[in-house]
Write a protein that holds these residues in place. Structure first.
Motif, PDB file in Angstrom:
ATOM      1  N   ARG A 263       0.842  -1.195   0.000  1.00 24.07           N
ATOM      2  CA  ARG A 263       0.000   0.000   0.000  1.00 24.07           C
ATOM      3  C   ARG A 263       0.880   1.249   0.000  1.00 24.07           C
ATOM      4  NH1 ARG A 263      -5.351  -0.834   1.268  1.00 24.07           N
ATOM      5  NH2 ARG A 263      -5.869  -2.994   1.771  1.00 24.07           N
ATOM      6  N   LEU A 264       0.485   2.222  -0.824  1.00 22.26           N
ATOM      7  CA  LEU A 264       1.263   3.452  -0.917  1.00 22.26           C
ATOM      8  C   LEU A 264       0.555   4.637  -0.283  1.00 22.26           C
ATOM      9  CD1 LEU A 264       2.884   3.364  -4.471  1.00 22.26           C
ATOM     10  CD2 LEU A 264       3.990   3.138  -2.262  1.00 22.26           C
ATOM     11  N   PHE A 265      -0.698   4.885  -0.674  1.00 16.77           N
ATOM     12  CA  PHE A 265      -1.407   6.073  -0.200  1.00 16.77           C
ATOM     13  C   PHE A 265      -2.839   5.740   0.198  1.00 16.77           C
ATOM     14  CE2 PHE A 265       1.694   7.810  -3.266  1.00 16.77           C
ATOM     15  CZ  PHE A 265       2.412   8.617  -2.391  1.00 16.77           C
ATOM     16  N   SER A 266      -3.335   6.495   1.146  1.00 17.27           N
ATOM     17  CA  SER A 266      -4.753   6.432   1.506  1.00 17.27           C
ATOM     18  C   SER A 266      -5.185   7.829   1.936  1.00 17.27           C
ATOM     19  CB  SER A 266      -4.978   5.430   2.642  1.00 17.27           C
ATOM     20  OG  SER A 266      -4.260   5.806   3.794  1.00 17.27           O
TER      21      SER A 266
ATOM     22  N   GLY B  29       9.972  15.177  -0.176  1.00 16.32           N
ATOM     23  CA  GLY B  29       9.973  13.923   0.573  1.00 16.32           C
ATOM     24  C   GLY B  29      11.189  13.108   0.211  1.00 16.32           C
ATOM     25  N   GLU B  30      11.453  12.079   0.990  1.00 11.45           N
ATOM     26  CA  GLU B  30      12.615  11.238   0.745  1.00 11.45           C
ATOM     27  C   GLU B  30      12.438  10.435  -0.540  1.00 11.45           C
ATOM     28  OE1 GLU B  30      14.067   8.921   4.010  1.00 11.45           O
ATOM     29  OE2 GLU B  30      13.311  10.339   5.496  1.00 11.45           O
ATOM     30  N   ASN B  31      13.558  10.051  -1.149  1.00  7.86           N
ATOM     31  CA  ASN B  31      13.503   9.197  -2.332  1.00  7.86           C
ATOM     32  C   ASN B  31      12.825   7.878  -1.993  1.00  7.86           C
ATOM     33  OD1 ASN B  31      14.861  11.130  -3.727  1.00  7.86           O
ATOM     34  ND2 ASN B  31      16.802  10.037  -3.862  1.00  7.86           N
ATOM     35  N   GLY B  32      11.897   7.447  -2.851  1.00  6.83           N
ATOM     36  CA  GLY B  32      11.161   6.218  -2.608  1.00  6.83           C
ATOM     37  C   GLY B  32       9.880   6.413  -1.826  1.00  6.83           C
ATOM     38  N   ALA B  33       9.586   7.670  -1.423  1.00  9.84           N
ATOM     39  CA  ALA B  33       8.373   7.921  -0.632  1.00  9.84           C
ATOM     40  C   ALA B  33       7.116   7.937  -1.496  1.00  9.84           C
ATOM     41  CB  ALA B  33       8.501   9.242   0.127  1.00  9.84           C
ATOM     42  N   GLY B  34       7.267   8.040  -2.818  1.00  9.92           N
ATOM     43  CA  GLY B  34       6.107   8.003  -3.709  1.00  9.92           C
ATOM     44  C   GLY B  34       5.778   9.316  -4.381  1.00  9.92           C
ATOM     45  N   LYS B  35       6.736  10.271  -4.431  1.00 13.45           N
ATOM     46  CA  LYS B  35       6.462  11.578  -5.035  1.00 13.45           C
ATOM     47  C   LYS B  35       6.090  11.442  -6.513  1.00 13.45           C
ATOM     48  CE  LYS B  35      10.498  13.323  -4.000  1.00 13.45           C
ATOM     49  NZ  LYS B  35      11.121  12.156  -3.339  1.00 13.45           N
ATOM     50  N   THR B  36       6.862  10.639  -7.245  1.00 13.69           N
ATOM     51  CA  THR B  36       6.578  10.452  -8.674  1.00 13.69           C
ATOM     52  C   THR B  36       5.239   9.752  -8.873  1.00 13.69           C
ATOM     53  OG1 THR B  36       8.943  10.379  -9.189  1.00 13.69           O
ATOM     54  CG2 THR B  36       7.443   9.451 -10.819  1.00 13.69           C
TER      55      THR B  36
ATOM     56  N   GLY C  77      -1.244  26.598 -14.135  1.00 10.65           N
ATOM     57  CA  GLY C  77      -0.897  25.940 -12.890  1.00 10.65           C
ATOM     58  C   GLY C  77       0.453  25.242 -12.959  1.00 10.65           C
ATOM     59  N   VAL C  78       1.085  25.088 -11.792  1.00 12.77           N
ATOM     60  CA  VAL C  78       2.384  24.422 -11.694  1.00 12.77           C
ATOM     61  C   VAL C  78       2.376  23.497 -10.480  1.00 12.77           C
ATOM     62  CG1 VAL C  78       4.877  24.675 -11.371  1.00 12.77           C
ATOM     63  CG2 VAL C  78       3.623  26.345 -12.768  1.00 12.77           C
ATOM     64  N   VAL C  79       2.712  22.230 -10.712  1.00 14.32           N
ATOM     65  CA  VAL C  79       2.952  21.271  -9.633  1.00 14.32           C
ATOM     66  C   VAL C  79       4.327  20.678  -9.894  1.00 14.32           C
ATOM     67  CG1 VAL C  79       2.198  19.159  -8.495  1.00 14.32           C
ATOM     68  CG2 VAL C  79       0.498  20.711  -9.451  1.00 14.32           C
ATOM     69  N   LEU C  80       5.217  20.775  -8.913  1.00 15.79           N
ATOM     70  CA  LEU C  80       6.564  20.266  -9.151  1.00 15.79           C
ATOM     71  C   LEU C  80       7.086  19.477  -7.970  1.00 15.79           C
ATOM     72  CD1 LEU C  80       9.041  22.119  -7.653  1.00 15.79           C
ATOM     73  CD2 LEU C  80       8.135  23.821  -9.212  1.00 15.79           C
ATOM     74  N   VAL C  81       7.971  18.537  -8.290  1.00 16.41           N
ATOM     75  CA  VAL C  81       8.777  17.824  -7.295  1.00 16.41           C
ATOM     76  C   VAL C  81      10.196  18.360  -7.443  1.00 16.41           C
ATOM     77  CG1 VAL C  81       9.842  15.614  -6.710  1.00 16.41           C
ATOM     78  CG2 VAL C  81       7.397  15.727  -7.172  1.00 16.41           C
ATOM     79  N   SER C  82      10.766  18.844  -6.353  1.00 16.35           N
ATOM     80  CA  SER C  82      12.106  19.420  -6.432  1.00 16.35           C
ATOM     81  C   SER C  82      12.799  19.333  -5.086  1.00 16.35           C
ATOM     82  CB  SER C  82      12.044  20.883  -6.893  1.00 16.35           C
ATOM     83  OG  SER C  82      13.348  21.433  -6.979  1.00 16.35           O
TER      84      SER C  82
ATOM     85  N   CYS D  14       5.547  14.302   1.303  1.00 19.82           N
ATOM     86  CA  CYS D  14       5.122  12.934   1.022  1.00 19.82           C
ATOM     87  C   CYS D  14       5.933  11.992   1.912  1.00 19.82           C
ATOM     88  CB  CYS D  14       5.365  12.632  -0.460  1.00 19.82           C
ATOM     89  SG  CYS D  14       4.856  10.989  -0.976  1.00 19.82           S
ATOM     90  N   GLU D  15       5.261  11.331   2.849  1.00 17.65           N
ATOM     91  CA  GLU D  15       5.948  10.394   3.741  1.00 17.65           C
ATOM     92  C   GLU D  15       4.932   9.481   4.414  1.00 17.65           C
ATOM     93  OE1 GLU D  15       7.986  12.510   6.821  1.00 17.65           O
ATOM     94  OE2 GLU D  15       6.200  13.589   7.492  1.00 17.65           O
ATOM     95  N   ALA D  16       5.371   8.254   4.697  1.00 14.22           N
ATOM     96  CA  ALA D  16       4.584   7.275   5.458  1.00 14.22           C
ATOM     97  C   ALA D  16       3.180   7.076   4.894  1.00 14.22           C
ATOM     98  CB  ALA D  16       4.505   7.703   6.921  1.00 14.22           C
ATOM     99  N   GLY D  17       3.045   7.084   3.566  1.00 19.44           N
ATOM    100  CA  GLY D  17       1.761   6.784   2.945  1.00 19.44           C
ATOM    101  C   GLY D  17       0.763   7.919   2.920  1.00 19.44           C
TER     102      GLY D  17
END
Length: 711
Positions: free
Chosen positions: A508-511, A527-534, A661-666, A682-685
């Motif tokens: 499970r990733l998000f709820s 958020g940390e790498n692997g937390a699910g930002k992408t 609009g702009v949404v970015l991960v950086s 983004c962390e802990a689901g």
């Protein structure tokens, strides 16, 4: 050849059964419809990426999808029904007239082969087929000659003048200084001169930031130093964090420990000596040598090495479980982090870092800043991260107009000092210009006056002796512009409402994910790498479908997406103009050039193969491609990777004036502060908004560091 089922089991041994059945079902039902490996990746690649987020990156998953496509293709070829010729026409009306004809009889008709005594001349037929085949081959070769021809990339080279005295000192071994001074050297890349008559001085123990525009030769200079194409004293150890660690069965922690060659050599010798003593083959000198080894191991604090290596790995994001994993289990990005950890642990005399923050999340960047502040030897780092440079470096080296200029202090001090220098140079230029003009006025006034001839000649000689007057060379301002979409869309234009997402019940990733964007949104997700930002970005774009909850998008919404792996989406064998022409055919060449010019790809740059461009220039080509259809919402995943600081400033300005609009991960603090009005972590689901913005996020991370003992 292995089947796609075998490939899936081999590459993802821990995959959930439910997820395995889903992927194999997609491949089985749609296998014949896939035209290439990219279509397989589009169908199941996102799922496989999330399953293996810790060990495989997007490139690895693409390769696996290509293997599965080849397997499907082979199976389809072997299972295809062979076409055969009939020996006579089939009268279907007669078949239908005899209703009692068995189905097997009809099938038998279709499988009858033409006998060899055909009336067609076999030689003529063979000759015609060969002629037709040759015609098709010539056409295909002509059409694909440009796209399939391998790109021959230029190579870098360096040269420097040296005195006999310097050579004698180097050969004698008397030079034990750890300072580095390289004078009057040139660096070229193919036919392009990057540095000419340059000087480089690196004082031991200082930390230098190498900055300059994209494509001027910063990375090439690091490579010339690491390969010792430029003369660096032989006793100075150099480590260049350039290539990822090779994947094998070595544990991550052991890989870092092995980078300290002195410690590893002593331990190996200790084991060999003890083995000789235990085997009874010792000659009596072993105990003396063992005492020396133990003393040396104690001196270098060898017993503390595993703990120090573990702290470095943890700071760079490796959990205790990941530290025990083998290097082959990690993706390319994590193996690059491992290469950085090895360099930090080995503590070379000269550490060369090329954009180290590209592979790190905000948490790891803050840790690295703190770690490098206590670095004892010399660092030369290329970075576009303004805040990272301010936190780490003691000096700035500015590469411009084929030379290197040194400045004391951090990046902010460089900006101030550079402006002061330019002002002084401009004042000096104006004063010299006025002085020359004053002399020239006297010469012009009395040129034909016999009584003033001697004075005129004196003034002419004075004018000739004055140094050459050169105008101030000021770097052109970088300007980026994202075309506006003037269509007004009623808010919200994009919304995730109580979204739940997972690939399997055990993954499970998000709820309860709630996120909305309007035409005036400026949202940053950290958020940390692997937390699910992408994954969040893909849910927003509709590339992934929520398990529960709803994604709502305006019917006229047009999204422009910039991937952190954007280079993989570019055809490297063509030039930038051809790239846009292939993607958006039917427009005049001037339009493609104008589009590229908006992002600094002008003149001969636009006609060079994309493969020969620098990382920052490739990013600009990707921007030009992304903005061509004039989207009204941009979703940007790590857009600052490889951009120089001037381009990042220009990107921030372009996003701020963009009417959409702009949404970015950086992870770039400067861009986040300049652009974003909302910060989501983004962390802990879960994905939650932080009201205090980036300052609050940094405060949370510092508290975590202190709690975990990393500061």
């Amino acid at each position: 050849m292995a089947s796609y089922v075998d490939i899936l089991k081999s590459e993802f041994p821990e995959i959930d059964t439910e997820l395995f059945d889903y992927i194999t079902g997609v491949l089985e039902n749609c296998g014949s419809d896939f035209e290439d490996g990219e279509e397989v990746f589009e169908a199941v690649g996102g799922v496989l990426q999330e399953v293996s987020a810790d060990v495989k990156n997007e490139d690895d998953v693409r390769d696996i999808c290509l293997q599965m496509f080849n397997s499907l293709k082979m199976n389809n070829c072997h299972g295809a029904r062979k076409q055969v010729l009939l020996d006579a026409p089939v009268q279907l009306s007669q078949i239908s007239a005899h209703a009692h004809t068995e189905v097997n009889d009809v099938q038998g008709i279709w499988m009858m082969k033409r006998p060899q005594n055909t009336t067609v001349d076999a030689k003529k037929l063979e000759k015609a087929e060969a002629k037709l085949k040759a015609k098709h081959e010539r056409r295909n070769e002509k059409d694909s000659q440009k796209s399939t021809a391998p790109v021959v990339l230029e190579e870098a080279s360096a040269s420097q003048s040296s005195s006999k005295k310097d050579s004698r000192v180097d050969l004698s071994g008397k030079n034990r200084s750890y300072d580095i001074r390289i004078e009057n050297f040139d660096v070229s890349f193919g036919e392009r001169v990057l540095l000419q008559g340059a000087d480089l001085s690196l004082a031991f123990g200082r930390r230098y930031g190498l900055i300059g525009r994209n494509g001027l030769g910063k990375t090439t200079l690091l490579k010339m130093l690491s390969s010792r194409s430029l003369r660096v004293p032989g006793h100075i150890t150099i480590l260049h964090v350039e290539q990822e660690v090779e994947g094998d069965d070595t544990r991550a922690l052991d890989s870092v420990l092995q980078s300290d060659t002195v410690r590893e050599g002593l331990l190996t010798e200790e084991r060999a000596l003890n083995a000789r003593i235990n085997n009874g083959t010792a000659d009596g000198t072993e105990s003396v040598r063992l005492s020396e080894i133990y003393a040396k191991l104690e001196e270098i604090e060898a017993d503390k090495a595993p703990a120090r290596a573990s702290v470095i790995l943890a700071g760079l994001g490796f959990t205790p479980r990941m530290q025990q994993q083998t290097t082959k289990e990690f993706s390319g990005g994590w193996r690059m982090r491992l290469a950085l950890a090895r360099a930090l642990f080995a503590r070379p005399d000269l550490l060369l870092l090329d954009e180290p923050t590209n592979m790190l999340d905000v948490r790891a960047i803050l840790w690295l800043e703190n770690y490098l502040q206590t670095w004892a030897s010399t660092i030369l780092v290329v970075s576009h991260d303004r805040n990272f440079l301010n936190a780490v470096v003691t000096d700035i080296i500015h590469l411009h107009t084929q030379r290197l200029d040194g400045y004391r202090g951090d990046y902010e001090n460089f900006i101030k000092t550079k402006e002061d220098r330019l002002k002084n140079q401009h004042r000096e230029y104006e004063a010299q210009l006025q002085y020359r003009q004053h002399i020239q006025v006297f010469i012009d006034r009395f040129r034909y006056n016999a009584n003033r001839a001697a004075q005129v000649q004196s003034k002419l000689k004075l004018l000739e002796k004055l140094p050459e007057l050169k105008p101030i060379e000021k770097e052109a301002e970088v300007v980026l512009r994202f075309p506006d979409s003037f269509e007004k869309l009623s808010p919200p234009i994009l919304q995730l409402d109580e979204v739940e997402f997972y690939y399997s019940a055990t993954h499970r990733l998000f709820s309860g994910l709630n996120l909305s964007a309007d035409l005036d949104s400026r949202i940053c997700i950290v958020g940390e790498n692997g937390a699910g930002k992408t994954t969040v970005l893909k849910l927003l774009m509709g590339d992934l479908t929520p398990v529960n909850g709803v994604r709502q998008a305006h019917r006229n919404l047009k999204i422009g997406y910039f991937s952190q792996h954007h280079v993989d989406q570019l055809d490297l064998n063509v030039c930038s103009v051809e790239l846009l022409a292939n993607k958006f055919p039917g427009r005049p060449e001037e339009e493609y050039r104008h589009q590229l010019g908006r992002y600094g790809i002008t003149g001969e740059l636009a006609t060079r193969p994309v493969a020969s461009l620098s990382g920052g220039q490739k990013s600009r080509v990707a921007f030009a491609q992304m903005t061509m259809p004039s989207p009204n919402l941009y979703i940007l995943d790590e857009p600052t990777n490889h951009l120089d600081m001037e381009s990042i400033e220009a990107l921030a300005k372009a996003l701020n004036v963009f009417k959409g609009g702009v949404v970015l991960v950086s992870h770039d603090e400067r861009l986040i502060r300049l652009v974003c009005r909302e910060l989501w972590v983004c962390e802990a689901g879960i994905v939650r908004r932080i009201d205090g913005g980036f300052d609050e996020y940094k405060h949370i991370l510092h508290e975590q560091f202190q709690k975990e003992g990393y500061l």
